[in-house]
Enzyme design. Sequence first.
Site, PDB file in Angstrom:
ATOM      1  N   ALA A   9      14.395  -7.341  15.780  1.00  0.00           N
ATOM      2  CA  ALA A   9      13.267  -6.393  15.602  1.00  0.00           C
ATOM      3  C   ALA A   9      12.414  -6.288  16.863  1.00  0.00           C
ATOM      4  O   ALA A   9      11.303  -5.789  16.814  1.00  0.00           O
ATOM      5  CB  ALA A   9      12.399  -6.846  14.425  1.00  0.00           C
ATOM      6  N   ALA A  10      12.931  -6.765  17.993  1.00  0.00           N
ATOM      7  CA  ALA A  10      12.070  -6.870  19.187  1.00  0.00           C
ATOM      8  C   ALA A  10      12.052  -5.618  20.054  1.00  0.00           C
ATOM      9  O   ALA A  10      11.284  -5.542  21.007  1.00  0.00           O
ATOM     10  CB  ALA A  10      12.507  -8.067  20.022  1.00  0.00           C
ATOM     11  N   ARG A  15      12.518   5.650  21.606  1.00  0.00           N
ATOM     12  CA  ARG A  15      12.938   6.955  21.087  1.00  0.00           C
ATOM     13  C   ARG A  15      12.043   7.454  19.955  1.00  0.00           C
ATOM     14  O   ARG A  15      12.055   8.617  19.606  1.00  0.00           O
ATOM     15  CB  ARG A  15      14.404   6.881  20.621  1.00  0.00           C
ATOM     16  N   GLY A 142      27.406   2.960  18.300  1.00  0.00           N
ATOM     17  CA  GLY A 142      28.609   2.374  18.884  1.00  0.00           C
ATOM     18  C   GLY A 142      29.815   2.786  18.053  1.00  0.00           C
ATOM     19  O   GLY A 142      29.726   2.856  16.833  1.00  0.00           O
ATOM     20  N   GLU A 158      29.840   1.363  23.094  1.00  0.00           N
ATOM     21  CA  GLU A 158      28.505   1.925  22.901  1.00  0.00           C
ATOM     22  C   GLU A 158      28.508   3.425  23.190  1.00  0.00           C
ATOM     23  O   GLU A 158      29.246   3.891  24.072  1.00  0.00           O
ATOM     24  CB  GLU A 158      27.488   1.199  23.785  1.00  0.00           C
ATOM     25  N   TYR A 368     -19.984   9.954 -10.413  1.00  0.00           N
ATOM     26  CA  TYR A 368     -19.589   8.802  -9.605  1.00  0.00           C
ATOM     27  C   TYR A 368     -19.915   7.522 -10.352  1.00  0.00           C
ATOM     28  O   TYR A 368     -21.083   7.262 -10.690  1.00  0.00           O
ATOM     29  CB  TYR A 368     -20.297   8.798  -8.233  1.00  0.00           C
ATOM     30  N   ASN A 379     -20.523   7.693 -23.813  1.00  0.00           N
ATOM     31  CA  ASN A 379     -20.265   9.006 -23.221  1.00  0.00           C
ATOM     32  C   ASN A 379     -21.132   9.174 -21.971  1.00  0.00           C
ATOM     33  O   ASN A 379     -22.350   9.031 -22.042  1.00  0.00           O
ATOM     34  CB  ASN A 379     -20.582  10.097 -24.236  1.00  0.00           C
ATOM     35  N   TYR A 389     -25.461   1.565  -4.056  1.00  0.00           N
ATOM     36  CA  TYR A 389     -25.581   1.070  -2.677  1.00  0.00           C
ATOM     37  C   TYR A 389     -26.973   1.353  -2.157  1.00  0.00           C
ATOM     38  O   TYR A 389     -27.426   2.505  -2.158  1.00  0.00           O
ATOM     39  CB  TYR A 389     -24.525   1.788  -1.831  1.00  0.00           C
ATOM     40  N   ALA A 425     -31.077  13.745 -20.498  1.00  0.00           N
ATOM     41  CA  ALA A 425     -30.568  14.422 -19.302  1.00  0.00           C
ATOM     42  C   ALA A 425     -31.634  14.438 -18.213  1.00  0.00           C
ATOM     43  O   ALA A 425     -32.825  14.571 -18.489  1.00  0.00           O
ATOM     44  CB  ALA A 425     -30.155  15.840 -19.660  1.00  0.00           C
TER      45      ALA A 425
HETATM   46  C1  UD1 Z   1      22.880  -0.801  18.054  1.00  0.00           C
HETATM   47  C2  UD1 Z   1      24.312  -1.192  18.441  1.00  0.00           C
HETATM   48  C3  UD1 Z   1      25.255  -0.038  18.123  1.00  0.00           C
HETATM   49  C4  UD1 Z   1      25.143   0.298  16.632  1.00  0.00           C
HETATM   50  C5  UD1 Z   1      23.695   0.571  16.217  1.00  0.00           C
HETATM   51  C6  UD1 Z   1      23.600   0.635  14.709  1.00  0.00           C
HETATM   52  C7  UD1 Z   1      24.081  -2.678  20.375  1.00  0.00           C
HETATM   53  C8  UD1 Z   1      24.192  -2.805  21.838  1.00  0.00           C
HETATM   54  N1  UD1 Z   1      24.366  -1.489  19.859  1.00  0.00           N
HETATM   55  O1  UD1 Z   1      22.525   0.328  18.835  1.00  0.00           O
HETATM   56  O2  UD1 Z   1      26.589  -0.422  18.413  1.00  0.00           O
HETATM   57  O3  UD1 Z   1      25.944   1.431  16.350  1.00  0.00           O
HETATM   58  O4  UD1 Z   1      22.837  -0.507  16.665  1.00  0.00           O
HETATM   59  O5  UD1 Z   1      22.319   0.925  14.300  1.00  0.00           O
HETATM   60  O6  UD1 Z   1      23.768  -3.654  19.737  1.00  0.00           O
HETATM   61  N2  UD1 Z   1      16.444  -5.091  19.646  1.00  0.00           N
HETATM   62  C9  UD1 Z   1      15.909  -6.301  20.013  1.00  0.00           C
HETATM   63  N3  UD1 Z   1      15.832  -6.611  21.340  1.00  0.00           N
HETATM   64  C10 UD1 Z   1      16.307  -5.799  22.310  1.00  0.00           C
HETATM   65  C11 UD1 Z   1      16.885  -4.557  21.918  1.00  0.00           C
HETATM   66  C12 UD1 Z   1      16.937  -4.238  20.571  1.00  0.00           C
HETATM   67  O7  UD1 Z   1      15.472  -7.081  19.167  1.00  0.00           O
HETATM   68  O8  UD1 Z   1      16.213  -6.170  23.505  1.00  0.00           O
HETATM   69  C13 UD1 Z   1      16.486  -4.746  18.200  1.00  0.00           C
HETATM   70  C14 UD1 Z   1      15.793  -3.433  17.866  1.00  0.00           C
HETATM   71  O9  UD1 Z   1      14.434  -3.631  17.510  1.00  0.00           O
HETATM   72  C15 UD1 Z   1      16.630  -2.917  16.703  1.00  0.00           C
HETATM   73  C16 UD1 Z   1      17.994  -3.551  16.897  1.00  0.00           C
HETATM   74  O10 UD1 Z   1      17.830  -4.603  17.815  1.00  0.00           O
HETATM   75  O11 UD1 Z   1      16.081  -3.313  15.452  1.00  0.00           O
HETATM   76  C17 UD1 Z   1      19.016  -2.546  17.462  1.00  0.00           C
HETATM   77  O12 UD1 Z   1      18.536  -2.044  18.695  1.00  0.00           O
HETATM   78  P1  UD1 Z   1      18.609  -0.513  19.058  1.00  0.00           P
HETATM   79  O13 UD1 Z   1      18.012  -0.336  20.406  1.00  0.00           O
HETATM   80  O14 UD1 Z   1      18.118   0.313  17.977  1.00  0.00           O
HETATM   81  O15 UD1 Z   1      20.184  -0.367  19.197  1.00  0.00           O
HETATM   82  P2  UD1 Z   1      21.055   0.944  18.918  1.00  0.00           P
HETATM   83  O16 UD1 Z   1      21.006   1.798  20.118  1.00  0.00           O
HETATM   84  O17 UD1 Z   1      20.659   1.529  17.629  1.00  0.00           O
HETATM   85 MG    MG Z   2      19.093   1.275  16.381  1.00  0.00          MG
END
Ligand code: UD1
Ligand code: MG
Length: 455
Positions: A9-10, A15, A142, A158, A368, A379, A389, A425
């Site tokens: 999730a990092a 985009r 990918g 990819e 209110y 009623n 307040y 009233a």
């Molecule tokens: C990735 C896959 C791709 C796949 C797609 C599916 C790779 C290289 N590619 O692409 O093959 O089809 O997911 O959804 O893995 N993240 C990190 N650290 C980083 C980069 C990303 O934690 O440095 C996390 C993002 O927050 C995200 C997840 O990894 O939740 C995927 O990263 P994202 O950049 O969305 O990869 P995609 O281009 O979607």
């Molecule tokens: Mg992704």
Amino acid sequence: MSFIAVILAAGNSKRMVSSRSKVLHEILGDSSLLWALRAIPKEVKNTVIVINKNHDEIKRLVKVWEDKKLFSTSVYFAVQSSTVGTAHALLSAKPLIDKFNATNVLIMSADVPLIMESSLSKLIKKCPSLAVADFIEPNGYGRIFLKKDGIHLASIVEDLDTNKMQSRHRVVNGGIYALPCKKIFPLLKMVKNTNKQKEFYLTDAINILAENQKIESVPIDSQELFGLNTRTDLSLLQNYAKNRVNSRWLKSGVTILDPSTTFIGPRVKIGSDVLIEPNVTLIGAVTIGTGSIIQAGSRIEDSKIGNHTVIKPYTLIDRSVLTNHVVVGPFARLREGTELSDHVQIGNFVETKKAKISKGSKANHLTYLGDVSIGTNSNIGAGVITCNYDGLKKHKTVIGDNVFIGSDTQIIAPIKVGDGTLVAAGTTVTVDIPSHHKAKSRVPQVNRPLKKAKK
Ligand code: UD1
Ligand code: MG
């Protein structure tokens, strides 16, 4: 075979063009990350979420969800020092994974929210495995190429690194894998960033693993693997989730007159024979009891609605509890802490907040009611205001049973209005009224003939 889950999730959410992490953007009211956490099968006791150093908001929200018990796994955080790719992200989780001594890792992306628990269980059973799907529009994902047996992974290419032929290939990588820790982690350090994005791809490490290890491709429904990368993706995901949730309720005896404009969150519970009119939104922990009707344009959040209750059009209800045979609206606003007992009626342009209203009482017009408790069968006339307040503090109003409050009354809290009381009233109530009394404060009316000029 012990499993640990890692949710990546990092990422920087470039985009999405957002100041928030994309994994916190909501689908039917729940963040993408929460959907992913909720899908983790019960047998996976521990989960590491990989975040970056700016992700305090993610930590804070996960704690809130944890306290509300919205997912079953125990969560730990690993911080990725710089967001240079998914291989590096997974590597950041290694110290925690070593600590738990897990045999296998279920790798998930926080941006793939609609994955189902049953699909993750399938992947776990087939470990080493990865989730794949056939996408009509595979751009951005990918591409998966299989070995001659048509089952096991040959390679992932990819999107940006595909040639023309490869880019037409429709089988995509869902970014979800079940893999043995001992095999995948040593390979992560071997990955180079010699690709178009200059990132360390997890998929490169998996490609190396696939050379000597059978990795089963597990076909999953394409909507489950749809990723959240852009705002367009967010709107499509919302649509997919909406259809999934609505069709479940339609099958279980709920009438939804226009499913295309009805947004029901994944944590909503609905009884049978409930009728939902168009443009209704039910978000968060909402419960609707048997036989209730939610009319057009209403929005209900984190609230309980009992049985045979009617919510008339364009009503907003937030963190409130309504029991049975209650009627609210149209155009009413029930704010947090509103509690309405059986047969209570709240009418048009009435606002309530922290208002406990007992059985059979009514406030039907332009009122209110804040920080108030009202007994049974009372009623409240049109235009009554509890002035709760004083500019610094909130004060309580207590109204007893069988009270009649005449229209255009202001109650300057704190005030107690006893049982069986009648308030005339136009009264401004400034002192407590004992039970069975009449209260009236009015400037006497004087009628004088108009002078000629004024006429
Ligand atoms: C990735 C896959 C791709 C796949 C797609 C599916 C790779 C290289 N590619 O692409 O093959 O089809 O997911 O959804 O893995 N993240 C990190 N650290 C980083 C980069 C990303 O934690 O440095 C996390 C993002 O927050 C995200 C997840 O990894 O939740 C995927 O990263 P994202 O950049 O969305 O990869 P995609 O281009 O979607
Ligand atoms: Mg992704």
